[in-house]
Design an enzyme around this catalytic site. Structure first.
Site, PDB file in Angstrom:
ATOM      1  N   ASP A 116      -4.836   2.057  10.846  1.00  0.00           N
ATOM      2  CA  ASP A 116      -6.263   1.839  11.090  1.00  0.00           C
ATOM      3  C   ASP A 116      -6.418   1.386  12.548  1.00  0.00           C
ATOM      4  O   ASP A 116      -6.452   2.208  13.450  1.00  0.00           O
ATOM      5  CB  ASP A 116      -6.752   0.807  10.065  1.00  0.00           C
ATOM      6  CG  ASP A 116      -8.236   0.563  10.119  1.00  0.00           C
ATOM      7  OD1 ASP A 116      -8.987   1.445  10.541  1.00  0.00           O
ATOM      8  OD2 ASP A 116      -8.678  -0.540   9.715  1.00  0.00           O
ATOM      9  N   GLU A 138       4.359   3.926   6.010  1.00  0.00           N
ATOM     10  CA  GLU A 138       3.149   3.092   5.937  1.00  0.00           C
ATOM     11  C   GLU A 138       2.037   3.886   5.240  1.00  0.00           C
ATOM     12  O   GLU A 138       1.998   5.121   5.310  1.00  0.00           O
ATOM     13  CB  GLU A 138       2.788   2.694   7.383  1.00  0.00           C
ATOM     14  CG  GLU A 138       1.527   1.912   7.599  1.00  0.00           C
ATOM     15  CD  GLU A 138       1.460   0.552   6.931  1.00  0.00           C
ATOM     16  OE1 GLU A 138       1.563   0.508   5.699  1.00  0.00           O
ATOM     17  OE2 GLU A 138       1.234  -0.449   7.637  1.00  0.00           O
ATOM     18  N   ASP A 139       1.126   3.200   4.573  1.00  0.00           N
ATOM     19  CA  ASP A 139       0.031   3.895   3.893  1.00  0.00           C
ATOM     20  C   ASP A 139      -0.997   4.433   4.880  1.00  0.00           C
ATOM     21  O   ASP A 139      -1.367   5.590   4.850  1.00  0.00           O
ATOM     22  CB  ASP A 139      -0.638   2.988   2.832  1.00  0.00           C
ATOM     23  CG  ASP A 139      -1.132   1.655   3.389  1.00  0.00           C
ATOM     24  OD1 ASP A 139      -0.900   1.350   4.586  1.00  0.00           O
ATOM     25  OD2 ASP A 139      -1.749   0.897   2.618  1.00  0.00           O
ATOM     26  N   PHE A 159     -13.655   3.271   4.348  1.00  0.00           N
ATOM     27  CA  PHE A 159     -12.699   2.484   3.570  1.00  0.00           C
ATOM     28  C   PHE A 159     -12.249   3.323   2.372  1.00  0.00           C
ATOM     29  O   PHE A 159     -13.060   3.732   1.550  1.00  0.00           O
ATOM     30  CB  PHE A 159     -13.328   1.172   3.094  1.00  0.00           C
ATOM     31  CG  PHE A 159     -12.330   0.308   2.376  1.00  0.00           C
ATOM     32  CD1 PHE A 159     -11.437  -0.486   3.087  1.00  0.00           C
ATOM     33  CD2 PHE A 159     -12.259   0.312   0.990  1.00  0.00           C
ATOM     34  CE1 PHE A 159     -10.489  -1.252   2.428  1.00  0.00           C
ATOM     35  CE2 PHE A 159     -11.316  -0.457   0.326  1.00  0.00           C
ATOM     36  CZ  PHE A 159     -10.429  -1.237   1.044  1.00  0.00           C
ATOM     37  N   ARG A 217      -5.007   0.692  -7.166  1.00  0.00           N
ATOM     38  CA  ARG A 217      -3.814   1.272  -6.538  1.00  0.00           C
ATOM     39  C   ARG A 217      -3.227   2.382  -7.412  1.00  0.00           C
ATOM     40  O   ARG A 217      -2.499   3.236  -6.934  1.00  0.00           O
ATOM     41  CB  ARG A 217      -2.737   0.201  -6.326  1.00  0.00           C
ATOM     42  CG  ARG A 217      -3.109  -0.879  -5.326  1.00  0.00           C
ATOM     43  CD  ARG A 217      -1.885  -1.734  -5.027  1.00  0.00           C
ATOM     44  NE  ARG A 217      -2.215  -2.988  -4.361  1.00  0.00           N
ATOM     45  CZ  ARG A 217      -2.299  -3.146  -3.039  1.00  0.00           C
ATOM     46  NH1 ARG A 217      -2.127  -2.114  -2.242  1.00  0.00           N
ATOM     47  NH2 ARG A 217      -2.568  -4.325  -2.520  1.00  0.00           N
ATOM     48  N   GLY A 274       0.775  -1.245   0.000  1.00  0.00           N
ATOM     49  CA  GLY A 274       0.000   0.000   0.000  1.00  0.00           C
ATOM     50  C   GLY A 274       0.797   1.280   0.000  1.00  0.00           C
ATOM     51  O   GLY A 274       0.326   2.306  -0.492  1.00  0.00           O
TER      52      GLY A 274
HETATM   53  P1  5GP Z   1      -4.294  -1.923  10.855  1.00  0.00           P
HETATM   54  O1  5GP Z   1      -3.408  -3.057  11.241  1.00  0.00           O
HETATM   55  O2  5GP Z   1      -3.818  -0.579  11.372  1.00  0.00           O
HETATM   56  O3  5GP Z   1      -5.728  -2.178  11.212  1.00  0.00           O
HETATM   57  O4  5GP Z   1      -4.328  -1.880   9.291  1.00  0.00           O
HETATM   58  C1  5GP Z   1      -3.279  -1.413   8.554  1.00  0.00           C
HETATM   59  C2  5GP Z   1      -3.352  -1.908   7.145  1.00  0.00           C
HETATM   60  O5  5GP Z   1      -4.687  -2.216   6.735  1.00  0.00           O
HETATM   61  C3  5GP Z   1      -2.890  -0.837   6.202  1.00  0.00           C
HETATM   62  O6  5GP Z   1      -1.503  -0.922   5.995  1.00  0.00           O
HETATM   63  C4  5GP Z   1      -3.686  -1.106   4.960  1.00  0.00           C
HETATM   64  O7  5GP Z   1      -3.004  -2.029   4.152  1.00  0.00           O
HETATM   65  C5  5GP Z   1      -4.962  -1.743   5.450  1.00  0.00           C
HETATM   66  N1  5GP Z   1      -6.066  -0.764   5.543  1.00  0.00           N
HETATM   67  C6  5GP Z   1      -6.589  -0.191   6.645  1.00  0.00           C
HETATM   68  N2  5GP Z   1      -7.586   0.647   6.338  1.00  0.00           N
HETATM   69  C7  5GP Z   1      -7.683   0.625   4.993  1.00  0.00           C
HETATM   70  C8  5GP Z   1      -8.525   1.314   4.056  1.00  0.00           C
HETATM   71  O8  5GP Z   1      -9.402   2.149   4.367  1.00  0.00           O
HETATM   72  N3  5GP Z   1      -8.313   1.027   2.730  1.00  0.00           N
HETATM   73  C9  5GP Z   1      -7.369   0.135   2.320  1.00  0.00           C
HETATM   74  N4  5GP Z   1      -7.256  -0.065   1.005  1.00  0.00           N
HETATM   75  N5  5GP Z   1      -6.560  -0.532   3.169  1.00  0.00           N
HETATM   76  C10 5GP Z   1      -6.718  -0.273   4.481  1.00  0.00           C
END
Ligand code: 5GP
Length: 175
Positions: free
Chosen positions: A104, A100-101, A153, A166, A45
């Site tokens: 969440d 990091e992208d 999302f 992407r 991402g």
């Molecule tokens: P976390 O572990 O913080 O819940 O999630 C992190 C990862 O989940 C991010 O690096 C990303 O790849 C994915 N992610 C979380 N939210 C989103 C979103 O709104 N859209 C997309 N495409 N990926 C997300």
């Protein structure tokens, strides 16, 4: 910086992305003056954010890549993080910035920080393009943040929608 329309879709244009990334680059360049930061891209991402961020930094730096998988094609994290591609370069004595992208729940970042700390960097900071603080389950530091967004999302600019989209040059939450 906040980018949180109280209702309606999240929409971050190419111009807004590029301008914010230039600001982050300037901030990092000031903080790392005289150092050679090592910018680690979290695939997949963050690949566009990482490539624009390093180009916003006119200073000596190195890059590396790792990949984690936690979502599959789902829109919710499974809560289980797996390292699917490891680093190529050692971290000892390096000033690491993890790129990091989106943060969440924070579970992925928490896992990665623990993993990287174990490899003995001289310092370790985080740059994240997006953060959804209302979704946090684990508190993680974000030293350089692009935009705070609401619980939606999003996809585009490196972030996928079931692996596609992407390549969009902007970020959106619209269906
Ligand atoms: P976390 O572990 O913080 O819940 O999630 C992190 C990862 O989940 C991010 O690096 C990303 O790849 C994915 N992610 C979380 N939210 C989103 C979103 O709104 N859209 C997309 N495409 N990926 C997300």
């Amino acid at each position: 910086m906040t980018f949180a329309p109280s209702n309606g879709p999240v929409q971050i244009s190419t111009e807004e992305l590029q301008s914010r990334i230039r600001d982050l680059g300037a901030q990092i360049a000031r903080d790392y003056e005289g150092k050679e930061p090592h910018l680690i891209c979290v695939l997949n991402g963050a690949f566009l954010f990482h490539s624009d961020l390093v180009r916003a930094l006119s200073m000596p730096l190195t890059v590396d890549f790792l990949a984690v998988s936690s979502y599959g094609n789902a829109k919710q994290s499974s809560g289980e993080v797996r390292l699917v591609k490891d680093l190529s370069l050692p971290l000892s004595n390096r000033h690491v910035i993890l790129v990091e992208d989106i943060v969440d729940t924070g579970i992925t970042m928490h896992y990665l920080l623990h993993y990287l700390e174990g490899r003995g960097p001289a310092s370790l900071k985080v740059a994240a393009l997006l953060s959804k603080p209302s979704r946090r389950k684990v508190e993680v530091p974000v030293d350089y943040l692009g935009f705070t967004i609401p619980d939606a999302f999003v996809y585009g600019y490196g972030l996928d929608r079931a692996q596609f989209d992407r390549n969009l040059p902007f970020i959106t939450s619209q269906e």
